[in-house]
Write an enzyme that holds these catalytic residues in place. Structure first.
Site, short mmCIF file in Angstrom:
data_model
loop_
_atom_site.label_atom_id
_atom_site.label_comp_id
_atom_site.label_asym_id
_atom_site.label_seq_id
_atom_site.Cartn_x
_atom_site.Cartn_y
_atom_site.Cartn_z
CG ASN A 1 -70.45 -26.63 47.61
OD1 ASN A 1 -71.01 -27.69 47.32
ND2 ASN A 1 -70.63 -26.01 48.76
N GLY B 1 -70.67 -45.15 41.97
CA GLY B 1 -70.36 -44.91 43.39
C GLY B 1 -70.14 -46.19 44.17
CE LYS C 1 -68.31 -41.01 56.49
NZ LYS C 1 -67.98 -41.04 55.07
N GLY D 1 -68.10 -33.46 53.62
CA GLY D 1 -67.13 -34.44 54.10
C GLY D 1 -66.58 -35.32 52.99
CG ASN E 1 -63.86 -44.02 56.51
OD1 ASN E 1 -62.72 -44.15 56.93
ND2 ASN E 1 -64.28 -44.56 55.39
N1 LIG Z 1 -69.84 -43.95 47.46
C1 LIG Z 1 -69.33 -43.78 48.69
O1 LIG Z 1 -68.62 -44.61 49.22
C2 LIG Z 1 -69.60 -42.49 49.43
C3 LIG Z 1 -68.71 -42.07 50.43
C4 LIG Z 1 -69.00 -40.88 51.11
C5 LIG Z 1 -70.15 -40.16 50.78
N2 LIG Z 1 -71.00 -40.63 49.81
C6 LIG Z 1 -72.20 -39.86 49.44
O2 LIG Z 1 -71.79 -38.54 49.08
C7 LIG Z 1 -72.84 -37.62 49.34
C8 LIG Z 1 -72.28 -36.43 50.13
O3 LIG Z 1 -71.86 -36.88 51.42
P1 LIG Z 1 -71.19 -35.81 52.44
O4 LIG Z 1 -70.87 -36.59 53.67
O5 LIG Z 1 -70.13 -35.02 51.78
O6 LIG Z 1 -72.44 -34.85 52.73
P2 LIG Z 1 -72.39 -33.32 53.24
O7 LIG Z 1 -71.19 -33.07 54.05
O8 LIG Z 1 -73.75 -33.07 53.83
O9 LIG Z 1 -72.25 -32.45 51.88
C9 LIG Z 1 -73.31 -32.38 50.96
C10 LIG Z 1 -72.87 -31.62 49.71
O10 LIG Z 1 -73.94 -31.69 48.75
C11 LIG Z 1 -74.30 -30.35 48.35
N3 LIG Z 1 -75.73 -30.31 48.06
C12 LIG Z 1 -76.74 -30.81 48.81
N4 LIG Z 1 -77.93 -30.57 48.20
C13 LIG Z 1 -77.65 -29.90 47.06
C14 LIG Z 1 -78.45 -29.39 46.00
N5 LIG Z 1 -79.80 -29.52 46.00
N6 LIG Z 1 -77.84 -28.78 44.96
C15 LIG Z 1 -76.48 -28.66 44.93
N7 LIG Z 1 -75.68 -29.11 45.91
C16 LIG Z 1 -76.25 -29.74 46.97
C17 LIG Z 1 -73.91 -29.48 49.51
O11 LIG Z 1 -73.76 -28.15 49.05
P3 LIG Z 1 -73.86 -26.88 50.06
O12 LIG Z 1 -72.50 -26.74 50.68
O13 LIG Z 1 -74.22 -25.75 49.17
O14 LIG Z 1 -74.93 -27.22 51.08
C18 LIG Z 1 -72.59 -30.13 49.94
O15 LIG Z 1 -71.53 -29.73 49.10
C19 LIG Z 1 -73.93 -38.41 50.08
O16 LIG Z 1 -74.93 -38.76 49.14
C20 LIG Z 1 -73.18 -39.64 50.57
O17 LIG Z 1 -74.03 -40.77 50.74
C21 LIG Z 1 -70.73 -41.77 49.13
#
Ligand SMILES: NC(=O)c1ccc[n+]([C@@H]2O[C@H](COP(=O)([O-])OP(=O)(O)OC[C@H]3O[C@@H](n4cnc5c(N)ncnc54)[C@H](OP(=O)(O)O)[C@@H]3O)[C@@H](O)[C@H]2O)c1
Length: 276
Positions: A155, A239, A73, A135, A94
């Site tokens: 966070n 979601g 992205k 993201g 996206n």
């Molecule tokens: N439903 C939908 O349409 C949709 C759209 C977009 C994304 N999503 C989903 O949203 C999720 C996040 O996506 P993203 O692109 O934002 O990913 P990302 O940029 O990798 O961000 C991940 C986030 O999760 C946190 N995290 C990861 N492991 C953790 C843990 N064990 N305990 C607490 N916090 C944790 C990270 O915290 P830190 O900063 O501390 O590492 C960060 O804030 C994914 O599962 C994705 O599939 C869904």
């Protein structure tokens, strides 16, 4: 019914890595069929090193629209002819839509968040808390601010929440443990906690009983967070609805037509029931 595939059939798709069990082809192809649009939608598994080549190929082949998913992205932005102001502010694209020979980047994730929440509540003037600072969080915070909510970001890595708040002009940052002490009409989880596991990013007791809770995680469809929220009397938004509405906005960006939301949601459910 879609027209049969022929010389005028347009090609659309999603680029992601790994491809896994993406539900986007099922949702978009169901929408094309319902609207009689002569197009097919496929998943392209593109490793990061192949992104530039993949986009050149898409350009040469005249691919009509591409959804952009993890991990592309941000990286996709320099390969495009233009990125709209909203996607630049969110910091992620996206959606790539072809306009003549130009490939234009936009972001429909923020509208996915907003429209999913608006199934249950109005956002103007509410107190919202976003869990996560990646993201998806940036899209959620942007959307909530656009709708006039007050937004706090919590966070695991607090400094990332502080950075996001500073970038987008939100109302406060903290750690996940701060949730219980904050006003919270709307709670949005954008951490990946709960993905294919029975865990939640926050304890059930920290969820307000009158809150609306949206979980970005959609596998499983009813996450631990949603079950905890509903057990406390809060209203959960799956979601799936975020995914469906952001896809609907993509279709509208290309065709100008209203997407068949229920048809796309049914297609999402059918893939979940039979993930091969
Ligand atoms: N439903 C939908 O349409 C949709 C759209 C977009 C994304 N999503 C989903 O949203 C999720 C996040 O996506 P993203 O692109 O934002 O990913 P990302 O940029 O990798 O961000 C991940 C986030 O999760 C946190 N995290 C990861 N492991 C953790 C843990 N064990 N305990 C607490 N916090 C944790 C990270 O915290 P830190 O900063 O501390 O590492 C960060 O804030 C994914 O599962 C994705 O599939 C869904």
């Amino acid at each position: 019914m879609s027209p049969p595939i022929g010389p005028r059939t347009q090609l659309c798709g999603v680029i992601l890595h790994p491809a896994g069990h993406t539900r986007s082809p099922a949702m978009h192809n169901a929408a094309f069929a319902a609207l009689g649009i002569d197009a097919v939608y496929v998943a392209f598994d593109i490793a990061p090193a192949g992104l530039g080549e993949a986009l050149s190929g898409a350009r040469a082949l005249g691919v009509r629209q591409l959804a952009v998913s993890i991990p592309h992205k941000q990286a996709v932005m320099p390969h495009l002819d233009a990125v709209d102001a909203t996607a630049r502010r969110i910091g992620a694209v996206n959606t790539i839509t072809r306009d003549g020979k130009r490939m234009l980047g936009s972001n429909s994730d923020w509208l996915g968040v907003v429209r999913a929440l608006e199934r249950e509540t109005q956002l103007a003037g509410c107190d919202a808390v976003v869990l996560g600072a990646g993201g998806a969080a940036r899209a959620a915070v942007f959307g909530l601010l656009e709708r006039g909510a007050r937004v706090r970001v919590l966070n695991r890595t607090r400094v990332r929440a502080e950075q996001l708040v500073a970038d987008l002009g939100a109302n406060g940052a903290g750690s996940l443990a701060d949730l219980g002490g904050l006003p919270c009409d709307v709670l949005v989880n954008t951490t990946s906690v709960g993905l294919r596991e029975n865990t939640s990013p926050v304890p059930a007791a920290a969820i307000r009983k009158d809150a609306v809770v949206l979980d970005a995680v959609y596998d499983p469809p009813r996450t631990r967070l949603l079950r905890d929220a509903e057990a406390r009397g809060a209203r959960g938004v799956a979601g799936k609805w975020w995914l469906v509405y952001q896809a609907a906005e993509q279709l509208a960006a290309w065709t100008g037509r209203d997407a068949p939301i229920e048809t796309m949601a049914d297609a999402f459910d059918r893939v979940g029931a039979n993930p091969t």
